[in-house]
Scaffold this active site. Structure first.
Site, PDB file in Angstrom:
ATOM      1  NE  ARG A  65     -26.260  -6.076  24.992  1.00  0.00           N
ATOM      2  CZ  ARG A  65     -25.337  -7.055  24.986  1.00  0.00           C
ATOM      3  NH1 ARG A  65     -24.179  -6.871  24.368  1.00  0.00           N
ATOM      4  NH2 ARG A  65     -25.538  -8.182  25.622  1.00  0.00           N
ATOM      5  CB  ILE A  92     -25.656 -11.427  20.518  1.00  0.00           C
ATOM      6  CG1 ILE A  92     -26.085 -12.913  20.532  1.00  0.00           C
ATOM      7  CG2 ILE A  92     -25.715 -10.846  19.107  1.00  0.00           C
ATOM      8  CD1 ILE A  92     -25.348 -13.797  19.534  1.00  0.00           C
ATOM      9  CG  LEU A  93     -19.931  -8.808  21.319  1.00  0.00           C
ATOM     10  CD1 LEU A  93     -18.555  -9.139  20.782  1.00  0.00           C
ATOM     11  CD2 LEU A  93     -19.841  -7.964  22.594  1.00  0.00           C
ATOM     12  CG  HIS A 109     -21.327 -21.639  15.443  1.00  0.00           C
ATOM     13  ND1 HIS A 109     -22.122 -21.168  16.464  1.00  0.00           N
ATOM     14  CD2 HIS A 109     -22.067 -22.561  14.773  1.00  0.00           C
ATOM     15  CE1 HIS A 109     -23.292 -21.776  16.415  1.00  0.00           C
ATOM     16  NE2 HIS A 109     -23.289 -22.625  15.402  1.00  0.00           N
ATOM     17  CD  GLU A 147     -22.462  -4.936  10.924  1.00  0.00           C
ATOM     18  OE1 GLU A 147     -22.438  -5.822  10.051  1.00  0.00           O
ATOM     19  OE2 GLU A 147     -21.562  -4.070  11.041  1.00  0.00           O
ATOM     20  CD  GLU A 180     -15.674 -25.894  19.390  1.00  0.00           C
ATOM     21  OE1 GLU A 180     -15.343 -25.031  20.205  1.00  0.00           O
ATOM     22  OE2 GLU A 180     -16.683 -26.607  19.534  1.00  0.00           O
TER      23      GLU A 180
END
Ligand code: GRF
Length: 207
Positions: A65, A92-93, A109, A147, A180
């Site tokens: 990853r 998900i980074l 989102h 995070e 959005e």
């Protein structure tokens, strides 16, 4: 010129909203690179049609990853990107990526965070959960990425009424069209014009 890098995974309708907002001069910026983690994402077609640099960078091309994310980081760095936009990006980074672009990553989102967000809440699943719970108002949120999963400071939100006969697909389309595709360009415009600041995890207008 304010340079935007966009991460996509699917149809790219949020990307299209950004492209259109730049074309009609609502946003004074350029989309310098679109990266998809899905090879056949229609979002890449949208970039191609609009002469925007695009790339497929998928985890399966790499042995780890870290190497996958570093390839994305390097691709954006080479373009001197000022803002990374996650537009329908279904991955998900890691902290490694977030730290590389500290306070320079935003995400759209499809709910009113903190409702219906976090692990497992993405795409159509969000709208399925909204209908299952029977809430009467939903919407979308643009937030800075930290995070956590959907936990960063909230930039903009816009509400959408849930209607009696909504299916997840009908509701998703309404949230995209009426929330959005409006607040994502608006948030990019505010940031590109340096009109917001974050203090103690709260976003506020500064001019
Ligand atoms: C949609 O479910 C949208 O609500 C969310 O990502 C998905 C695909 O969006 N933001 P897009 O059409 O690829 O921008």
């Amino acid at each position: 010129m304010f340079k935007i890098g966009v991460l996509v995974s699917g149809g790219g309708t949020n990307l299209q909203a950004l492209i259109d907002s730049i074309k009609n001069k609502y946003i004074n910026a350029e989309i310098s690179l679109v990266i998809s983690n899905k090879e056949n994402a229609y979002a890449l077609e949208r970039a191609k049609k609009n002469n925007i640099d695009f790339k497929y960078i998928g985890l399966k091309q790499f042995s780890s990853r870290m190497k996958y994310e570093n390839c994305i980081i390097e691709s954006f760095r080479k373009k001197n990107i000022d803002l990374v936009v996650l537009a329908g990006f279904m991955d998900i980074l890691s902290e490694n990526f977030v730290k590389a672009f500290e306070n320079k990553i935003i995400n759209i989102h499809p709910s009113l965070i903190p409702a219906f967000c976090g692990k497992g809440y993405y795409g159509i699943k969000v709208h399925e959960a909204v209908l299952k719970r029977g809430v009467k108002i939903t919407g979308a949120t643009v937030h800075f990425v930290d995070e956590g999963a959907d936990t960063g400071p909230i930039i903009l939100q816009k509400t959408v009424l849930v209607q009696d006969n909504d299916t997840p697909e009908i509701l998703q389309k309404r949230v995209m069209e009426h929330a959005e595709w409006i607040i994502l360009p608006e948030a990019v415009k505010l940031i590109s014009e340096n009109k917001i600041a974050v203090e103690n995890n709260i976003v506020r207008r500064i001019k």
